[in-house]
Design an enzyme around this catalytic site. Structure first.
Site, PDB file in Angstrom:
ATOM      1  N   ARG A  46      -4.377  -6.608  -9.184  1.00 27.57           N
ATOM      2  CA  ARG A  46      -4.875  -5.400  -8.512  1.00 27.57           C
ATOM      3  C   ARG A  46      -5.213  -4.308  -9.511  1.00 27.57           C
ATOM      4  O   ARG A  46      -5.552  -3.198  -9.111  1.00 27.57           O
ATOM      5  CB  ARG A  46      -3.818  -4.885  -7.559  1.00 27.57           C
ATOM      6  CG  ARG A  46      -4.134  -5.163  -6.074  1.00 27.57           C
ATOM      7  CD  ARG A  46      -2.930  -4.727  -5.297  1.00 27.57           C
ATOM      8  NE  ARG A  46      -3.132  -4.410  -3.928  1.00 27.57           N
ATOM      9  CZ  ARG A  46      -2.844  -5.214  -2.925  1.00 27.57           C
ATOM     10  NH1 ARG A  46      -2.463  -6.436  -3.137  1.00 27.57           N
ATOM     11  NH2 ARG A  46      -2.966  -4.784  -1.692  1.00 27.57           N
ATOM     12  N   LYS A  86      -8.624 -11.676   3.437  1.00 30.48           N
ATOM     13  CA  LYS A  86      -8.151 -12.614   2.414  1.00 30.48           C
ATOM     14  C   LYS A  86      -7.039 -13.514   2.972  1.00 30.48           C
ATOM     15  O   LYS A  86      -7.029 -14.711   2.728  1.00 30.48           O
ATOM     16  CB  LYS A  86      -7.614 -11.855   1.182  1.00 30.48           C
ATOM     17  CG  LYS A  86      -8.616 -10.915   0.546  1.00 30.48           C
ATOM     18  CD  LYS A  86      -8.079 -10.296  -0.740  1.00 30.48           C
ATOM     19  CE  LYS A  86      -6.865  -9.407  -0.563  1.00 30.48           C
ATOM     20  NZ  LYS A  86      -7.102  -8.191   0.253  1.00 30.48           N
ATOM     21  N   ARG A  88       2.380  -3.657  10.532  1.00 23.68           N
ATOM     22  CA  ARG A  88       2.936  -3.281   9.228  1.00 23.68           C
ATOM     23  C   ARG A  88       3.067  -1.763   9.096  1.00 23.68           C
ATOM     24  O   ARG A  88       2.204  -1.026   9.556  1.00 23.68           O
ATOM     25  CB  ARG A  88       2.034  -3.824   8.117  1.00 23.68           C
ATOM     26  CG  ARG A  88       2.235  -5.294   7.872  1.00 23.68           C
ATOM     27  CD  ARG A  88       1.198  -5.897   6.968  1.00 23.68           C
ATOM     28  NE  ARG A  88       0.867  -5.120   5.785  1.00 23.68           N
ATOM     29  CZ  ARG A  88       0.105  -5.582   4.790  1.00 23.68           C
ATOM     30  NH1 ARG A  88      -0.368  -6.812   4.843  1.00 23.68           N
ATOM     31  NH2 ARG A  88      -0.178  -4.824   3.761  1.00 23.68           N
ATOM     32  N   ARG A 129      -4.478   3.277   0.608  1.00 25.53           N
ATOM     33  CA  ARG A 129      -4.714   1.929   0.079  1.00 25.53           C
ATOM     34  C   ARG A 129      -6.192   1.758  -0.293  1.00 25.53           C
ATOM     35  O   ARG A 129      -6.514   1.106  -1.280  1.00 25.53           O
ATOM     36  CB  ARG A 129      -4.292   0.883   1.105  1.00 25.53           C
ATOM     37  CG  ARG A 129      -2.774   0.775   1.198  1.00 25.53           C
ATOM     38  CD  ARG A 129      -2.335   0.122   2.473  1.00 25.53           C
ATOM     39  NE  ARG A 129      -2.611  -1.296   2.517  1.00 25.53           N
ATOM     40  CZ  ARG A 129      -2.678  -2.004   3.641  1.00 25.53           C
ATOM     41  NH1 ARG A 129      -2.501  -1.412   4.807  1.00 25.53           N
ATOM     42  NH2 ARG A 129      -2.917  -3.277   3.595  1.00 25.53           N
ATOM     43  N   ARG A 177      -4.535  -4.494  13.384  1.00 23.70           N
ATOM     44  CA  ARG A 177      -3.947  -5.714  12.832  1.00 23.70           C
ATOM     45  C   ARG A 177      -2.446  -5.818  13.130  1.00 23.70           C
ATOM     46  O   ARG A 177      -1.710  -4.859  12.973  1.00 23.70           O
ATOM     47  CB  ARG A 177      -4.166  -5.739  11.322  1.00 23.70           C
ATOM     48  CG  ARG A 177      -3.563  -6.954  10.655  1.00 23.70           C
ATOM     49  CD  ARG A 177      -4.040  -7.122   9.257  1.00 23.70           C
ATOM     50  NE  ARG A 177      -3.371  -6.237   8.323  1.00 23.70           N
ATOM     51  CZ  ARG A 177      -3.497  -6.321   7.016  1.00 23.70           C
ATOM     52  NH1 ARG A 177      -4.300  -7.227   6.492  1.00 23.70           N
ATOM     53  NH2 ARG A 177      -2.865  -5.487   6.221  1.00 23.70           N
TER      54      ARG A 177
HETATM   55  P1  AMP Z   1      -1.019  -6.527   0.653  1.00 22.83           P
HETATM   56  O1  AMP Z   1      -0.245  -7.331   1.637  1.00 22.83           O
HETATM   57  O2  AMP Z   1      -1.722  -7.365  -0.378  1.00 22.83           O
HETATM   58  O3  AMP Z   1      -1.940  -5.529   1.312  1.00 22.83           O
HETATM   59  O4  AMP Z   1       0.069  -5.680  -0.174  1.00 22.83           O
HETATM   60  C1  AMP Z   1       0.916  -4.768   0.471  1.00 22.83           C
HETATM   61  C2  AMP Z   1       1.467  -3.785  -0.548  1.00 22.83           C
HETATM   62  O5  AMP Z   1       2.257  -4.483  -1.521  1.00 22.83           O
HETATM   63  C3  AMP Z   1       0.420  -3.029  -1.369  1.00 22.83           C
HETATM   64  O6  AMP Z   1      -0.094  -1.906  -0.689  1.00 22.83           O
HETATM   65  C4  AMP Z   1       1.249  -2.641  -2.588  1.00 22.83           C
HETATM   66  O7  AMP Z   1       2.145  -1.575  -2.305  1.00 22.83           O
HETATM   67  C5  AMP Z   1       2.098  -3.892  -2.802  1.00 22.83           C
HETATM   68  N1  AMP Z   1       1.392  -4.859  -3.670  1.00 22.83           N
HETATM   69  C6  AMP Z   1       0.899  -6.072  -3.312  1.00 22.83           C
HETATM   70  N2  AMP Z   1       0.307  -6.664  -4.355  1.00 22.83           N
HETATM   71  C7  AMP Z   1       0.401  -5.804  -5.396  1.00 22.83           C
HETATM   72  C8  AMP Z   1      -0.051  -5.844  -6.733  1.00 22.83           C
HETATM   73  N3  AMP Z   1      -0.745  -6.887  -7.224  1.00 22.83           N
HETATM   74  N4  AMP Z   1       0.241  -4.776  -7.528  1.00 22.83           N
HETATM   75  C9  AMP Z   1       0.953  -3.731  -7.070  1.00 22.83           C
HETATM   76  N5  AMP Z   1       1.379  -3.617  -5.794  1.00 22.83           N
HETATM   77  C10 AMP Z   1       1.114  -4.647  -4.954  1.00 22.83           C
END
Ligand code: AMP
Length: 229
Positions: free
Chosen positions: A97, A22, A171, A182, A136
């Site tokens: 989410r 994404k 990360r 996740r 990554r």
């Molecule tokens: P991402 O970079 O989108 O993979 O997000 C990294 C982390 O941020 C996720 O594993 C969650 O802990 C938190 N996070 C990101 N977006 C959300 C969301 N919409 N709702 C809840 N937690 C989020």
């Protein structure tokens, strides 16, 4: 309306599991369509690196791959969307989410007489996601994703997009335990959001187990904007 003006006012959700690509697609679409990229994960990482109260609250959830509670996540994302220039389109990445977040987004947009135009779901099998996430690396400054060099097995040291060569790191939530969590959270809490948008007639499914360029073409096709944009 020209194709460019349709594109710049598009309100799009890029949906998919962690590692689906994404972020990479969002970087391309941002340049192709001129819409804003709003990534909830990037917003949280910005808070983390600035040591804000919200960042400290989010840290534990993020490190173990759990969702940050809706009370703070929804407000953070809706504030960002609300701060965009009026009439300017956006791409949401990582939000919503869960169905509660999807409803909150819908209600907030309705109050501004707006709605989501399209939801593009990039699907990738779990084994491929695990492979991608463990390889990554991210630029600390602009969040651009990188992978290891296939020949040396090493990640790049600096970001080629950042003028002062942003530092590349892995990360904390791309560790095997956090990745497994996740993916479980994605299947249990996030994937049901697809039904919400399917019922609304907004959903397009795109296989993401293909080259970055062909996924990009498929996304543009789904939006009715061919690759000439
Ligand atoms: P991402 O970079 O989108 O993979 O997000 C990294 C982390 O941020 C996720 O594993 C969650 O802990 C938190 N996070 C990101 N977006 C959300 C969301 N919409 N709702 C809840 N937690 C989020």
């Amino acid at each position: 309306m020209t194709r460019a003006s349709v594109a710049t006012s598009l309100r799009l959700i890029l949906f998919g599991p962690p590692g689906a690509g994404k972020g990479t697609q969002a970087q391309m679409l941002k340049e192709q369509l001129g819409v804003e990229h709003v990534s909830s994960g990037d917003l949280f990482r910005h808070h983390l690196s600035n040591g804000t109260e919200l960042g400290e609250l989010a840290r534990g959830y993020m490190n173990r791959g759990a969702l940050v509670p809706d009370e703070v996540t929804i407000e953070m994302v809706l504030d960002r969307v609300g701060s965009l220039p009026s009439g300017r389109g956006f791409m949401l990445d990582g939000f919503p989410r869960n169905t509660n977040q999807a409803r909150a987004l819908n209600d907030a947009l309705l109050q501004q007489s707006q709605r989501i135009d399209r939801v593009v779901h990039i699907s990738v099998p779990d084994d491929e996601l695990i492979r991608r996430l463990s390889n990554r690396y991210i630029c600390r400054k602009c969040q651009k994703p990188f992978t290891r060099n296939p020949a040396s097995g090493e990640p790049p040291r600096n970001c080629d997009d950042c003028a002062d060569g942003g530092d590349i790191y892995q990360r904390d939530d791309d560790t095997p335990d956090a990745v497994a969590n996740r993916l479980t959270v994605y299947h249990e809490e996030t994937a049901p959001v697809l039904d919400y948008y399917r019922d609304a007639g907004l959903l397009d499914n795109i296989p993401g187990d293909a080259s970055v360029e062909s996924v990009n073409r498929a996304v543009l096709d789904a939006l009715g904007l061919t690759a000439e944009v």
